[in-house]
Design a protein around this motif. Structure first.
Motif, mmCIF file in Angstrom:
data_model
loop_
_atom_site.group_PDB
_atom_site.id
_atom_site.type_symbol
_atom_site.label_atom_id
_atom_site.label_comp_id
_atom_site.label_asym_id
_atom_site.label_seq_id
_atom_site.Cartn_x
_atom_site.Cartn_y
_atom_site.Cartn_z
ATOM 1 N N ASN A 63 7.766 5.405 0.894
ATOM 2 C CA ASN A 63 6.507 5.640 1.615
ATOM 3 C C ASN A 63 5.474 4.562 1.289
ATOM 4 O O ASN A 63 4.342 4.835 0.911
ATOM 5 C CB ASN A 63 5.938 7.033 1.294
ATOM 6 N N THR A 64 5.902 3.312 1.463
ATOM 7 C CA THR A 64 5.002 2.173 1.224
ATOM 8 C C THR A 64 5.096 1.194 2.396
ATOM 9 O O THR A 64 6.054 1.225 3.176
ATOM 10 C CB THR A 64 5.359 1.430 -0.080
ATOM 11 N N ALA A 65 4.101 0.337 2.479
ATOM 12 C CA ALA A 65 4.076 -0.677 3.522
ATOM 13 C C ALA A 65 3.550 -1.992 2.950
ATOM 14 O O ALA A 65 2.798 -2.004 1.970
ATOM 15 C CB ALA A 65 3.210 -0.231 4.694
ATOM 16 N N ILE A 66 3.967 -3.089 3.565
ATOM 17 C CA ILE A 66 3.487 -4.414 3.198
ATOM 18 C C ILE A 66 2.621 -4.934 4.343
ATOM 19 O O ILE A 66 3.065 -4.990 5.496
ATOM 20 C CB ILE A 66 4.649 -5.401 2.954
ATOM 21 N N LEU A 67 1.379 -5.311 4.027
ATOM 22 C CA LEU A 67 0.436 -5.804 5.024
ATOM 23 C C LEU A 67 0.020 -7.232 4.699
ATOM 24 O O LEU A 67 -0.120 -7.592 3.528
ATOM 25 C CB LEU A 67 -0.825 -4.935 5.059
ATOM 26 N N GLU A 68 -0.187 -8.021 5.752
ATOM 27 C CA GLU A 68 -0.828 -9.328 5.609
ATOM 28 C C GLU A 68 -2.244 -9.184 6.140
ATOM 29 O O GLU A 68 -2.440 -8.831 7.298
ATOM 30 C CB GLU A 68 -0.078 -10.395 6.400
ATOM 31 N N ILE A 69 -3.218 -9.435 5.281
ATOM 32 C CA ILE A 69 -4.621 -9.214 5.626
ATOM 33 C C ILE A 69 -5.395 -10.513 5.453
ATOM 34 O O ILE A 69 -5.329 -11.151 4.400
ATOM 35 C CB ILE A 69 -5.249 -8.116 4.738
ATOM 36 N N THR A 70 -6.129 -10.900 6.486
ATOM 37 C CA THR A 70 -6.932 -12.122 6.439
ATOM 38 C C THR A 70 -8.416 -11.771 6.411
ATOM 39 O O THR A 70 -8.890 -10.990 7.240
ATOM 40 C CB THR A 70 -6.645 -13.019 7.656
ATOM 41 N N LYS B 182 3.878 -6.205 7.839
ATOM 42 C CA LYS B 182 5.004 -7.086 7.532
ATOM 43 C C LYS B 182 6.293 -6.316 7.250
ATOM 44 O O LYS B 182 7.386 -6.856 7.384
ATOM 45 C CB LYS B 182 4.672 -7.960 6.325
ATOM 46 N N GLY B 183 6.151 -5.067 6.808
ATOM 47 C CA GLY B 183 7.343 -4.283 6.496
ATOM 48 C C GLY B 183 6.987 -2.885 6.032
ATOM 49 O O GLY B 183 5.867 -2.637 5.581
ATOM 50 N N ILE B 184 7.945 -1.973 6.174
ATOM 51 C CA ILE B 184 7.739 -0.602 5.705
ATOM 52 C C ILE B 184 8.965 -0.129 4.929
ATOM 53 O O ILE B 184 10.074 -0.626 5.149
ATOM 54 C CB ILE B 184 7.448 0.372 6.873
ATOM 55 N N ASN B 185 8.747 0.790 4.016
ATOM 56 C CA ASN B 185 9.827 1.416 3.259
ATOM 57 C C ASN B 185 9.580 2.921 3.304
ATOM 58 O O ASN B 185 8.749 3.439 2.564
ATOM 59 C CB ASN B 185 9.842 0.899 1.820
ATOM 60 N N ARG B 186 10.281 3.585 4.210
ATOM 61 C CA ARG B 186 10.050 5.024 4.384
ATOM 62 C C ARG B 186 10.509 5.825 3.175
ATOM 63 O O ARG B 186 9.957 6.891 2.874
ATOM 64 C CB ARG B 186 10.741 5.512 5.657
ATOM 65 N N LYS B 187 11.505 5.304 2.463
ATOM 66 C CA LYS B 187 12.007 6.015 1.288
ATOM 67 C C LYS B 187 10.945 6.107 0.198
ATOM 68 O O LYS B 187 10.745 7.157 -0.425
ATOM 69 C CB LYS B 187 13.255 5.306 0.753
ATOM 70 N N PRO C 40 -4.029 3.624 -0.609
ATOM 71 C CA PRO C 40 -4.378 2.878 -1.817
ATOM 72 C C PRO C 40 -3.464 1.673 -2.049
ATOM 73 O O PRO C 40 -2.263 1.724 -1.785
ATOM 74 C CB PRO C 40 -4.211 3.914 -2.936
ATOM 75 N N VAL C 41 -4.071 0.594 -2.516
ATOM 76 C CA VAL C 41 -3.326 -0.646 -2.773
ATOM 77 C C VAL C 41 -2.576 -0.538 -4.085
ATOM 78 O O VAL C 41 -3.153 -0.232 -5.128
ATOM 79 C CB VAL C 41 -4.287 -1.861 -2.804
ATOM 80 N N LEU C 42 -1.285 -0.807 -4.036
ATOM 81 C CA LEU C 42 -0.441 -0.786 -5.230
ATOM 82 C C LEU C 42 -0.315 -2.177 -5.843
ATOM 83 O O LEU C 42 -0.184 -2.325 -7.049
ATOM 84 C CB LEU C 42 0.950 -0.251 -4.881
ATOM 85 N N LYS C 43 -0.364 -3.193 -4.988
ATOM 86 C CA LYS C 43 -0.211 -4.576 -5.441
ATOM 87 C C LYS C 43 -0.907 -5.481 -4.440
ATOM 88 O O LYS C 43 -0.823 -5.261 -3.233
ATOM 89 C CB LYS C 43 1.274 -4.938 -5.542
ATOM 90 N N LEU C 44 -1.590 -6.526 -4.962
ATOM 91 C CA LEU C 44 -2.351 -7.406 -4.081
ATOM 92 C C LEU C 44 -2.259 -8.847 -4.566
ATOM 93 O O LEU C 44 -2.417 -9.128 -5.753
ATOM 94 C CB LEU C 44 -3.816 -6.966 -4.031
ATOM 95 N N LYS C 45 -2.018 -9.745 -3.609
ATOM 96 C CA LYS C 45 -1.869 -11.170 -3.940
ATOM 97 C C LYS C 45 -2.508 -12.010 -2.835
ATOM 98 O O LYS C 45 -2.295 -11.754 -1.649
ATOM 99 C CB LYS C 45 -0.389 -11.519 -4.060
ATOM 100 N N ARG C 46 -3.305 -13.005 -3.229
ATOM 101 C CA ARG C 46 -3.834 -13.954 -2.248
ATOM 102 C C ARG C 46 -2.860 -15.115 -2.150
ATOM 103 O O ARG C 46 -2.645 -15.840 -3.126
ATOM 104 C CB ARG C 46 -5.225 -14.450 -2.641
ATOM 105 N N VAL D 123 0.832 -1.208 0.000
ATOM 106 C CA VAL D 123 0.000 0.000 0.000
ATOM 107 C C VAL D 123 0.864 1.254 0.000
ATOM 108 O O VAL D 123 2.006 1.241 0.458
ATOM 109 C CB VAL D 123 -0.956 0.020 1.215
ATOM 110 N N LYS D 124 0.293 2.325 -0.506
ATOM 111 C CA LYS D 124 0.941 3.634 -0.472
ATOM 112 C C LYS D 124 0.674 4.258 0.883
ATOM 113 O O LYS D 124 -0.474 4.335 1.326
ATOM 114 C CB LYS D 124 0.382 4.528 -1.586
#
Length: 247
Positions: free
Chosen positions: A179-186, A172-177, A205-211, A141-142
């Motif tokens: 400005n994005t984050a990785i989320l695990e959503i159930t 799960k992780g962040i990238n401040r450079k 807003p979601v930039l990429k999504l994978k089940r 996500v942004k």
């Protein structure tokens, strides 16, 4: 004799023509005939000897089949598309002759684990949110959500007429450079563009999504566009998981 009768919509679903919900719709629309007579009443029961037609095509019960696919982005989770875009069915080889359909759907721009079958009863069992089968997604996500934002996702947010919520959320992780984050959503249910709309409401807003997971199933051994049949043990486990969760 009564014990040999089954509901018409169930028989249609088991034939692989449509899911049970779609079969009910076809009946209500007057597109189903039994022994030459149009049937529009849900709950009508039929026997193995009855001749059933849907849109003029005789119904023949297929052997049930079950597949897990790694759906790529840019493919429609549907049997056919009125805009002639590639569908998940197009990715199957000629050796799959049964009339399979996806259980639920993944958005056009979403990749990941998708189940397909010709067994309408199984699809209904697995797909219904009351059976509480975990569907685990990884979302890029942004922006960087706070703990309060993640808590809101579990409490639920309003989007139009829908109330959208997650069962579990983990950062799960962040990238401040960037400005994005990785989320695990159930999720337990999956309304149209569920995660994307939920995140939009919170301003991420979601930039990429994978089940990545469906119950105990994952994508191990599969590349995008590939699929494999579920073995009988996996099918049995999925049924057991759904039934166990509702007790």
């Amino acid at each position: 004799m009564e014990n040999n009768l089954e509901r018409l919509q169930k028989v249609i679903a088991q034939s692989g023509i449509a899911s049970r919900r779609k079969a009910e719709q076809l009946i209500l629309e007057g597109k189903v005939k039994v022994n030459g007579k149009v049937i529009t009443t849900l709950g009508t029961k039929v026997s193995k000897e009855d001749r059933i037609e849907v849109n003029g095509i005789p119904v023949e019960k297929e052997q049930p089949v079950y597949y897990v696919m790694y759906k790529p982005r840019g493919v429609i989770s549907s049997v056919k598309d009125d805009r002639n875009r590639k569908t998940v069915i197009d990715l199957f080889g000629e050796e799959v002759t049964e009339r399979i359909f996806p259980i639920g759907r993944l958005d056009y721009d979403t990749s990941g684990l998708l189940l397909l079958t010709n067994d309408g009863e199984f699809a209904n069992l697995i797909m219904h949110p009351k059976y509480k089968i975990d569907k685990v997604y990884i979302a890029k996500v942004k922006g960087i959500p706070t703990k309060q934002d993640l808590s809101l996702l579990k409490k639920g947010v309003r989007s139009g007429k829908d109330f959208l919520k997650a069962v579990h959320v983990k950062l799960k992780g962040i990238n401040r450079k960037s400005n994005t984050a990785i989320l695990e959503i159930t999720l337990h249910e999956g309304k149209n563009r569920h995660i994307r709309r939920m995140m939009d409401e919170l301003g991420f807003p979601v930039l990429k999504l994978k089940r990545e997971r469906y119950g105990f199933l994952d994508l191990k051994g599969l590349n995008p566009g590939e699929y494999r049949p579920l073995n009988p043990k996996e099918v049995k486990q999925l049924r057991h998981l759904a039934i166990k969760n509702v007790k």
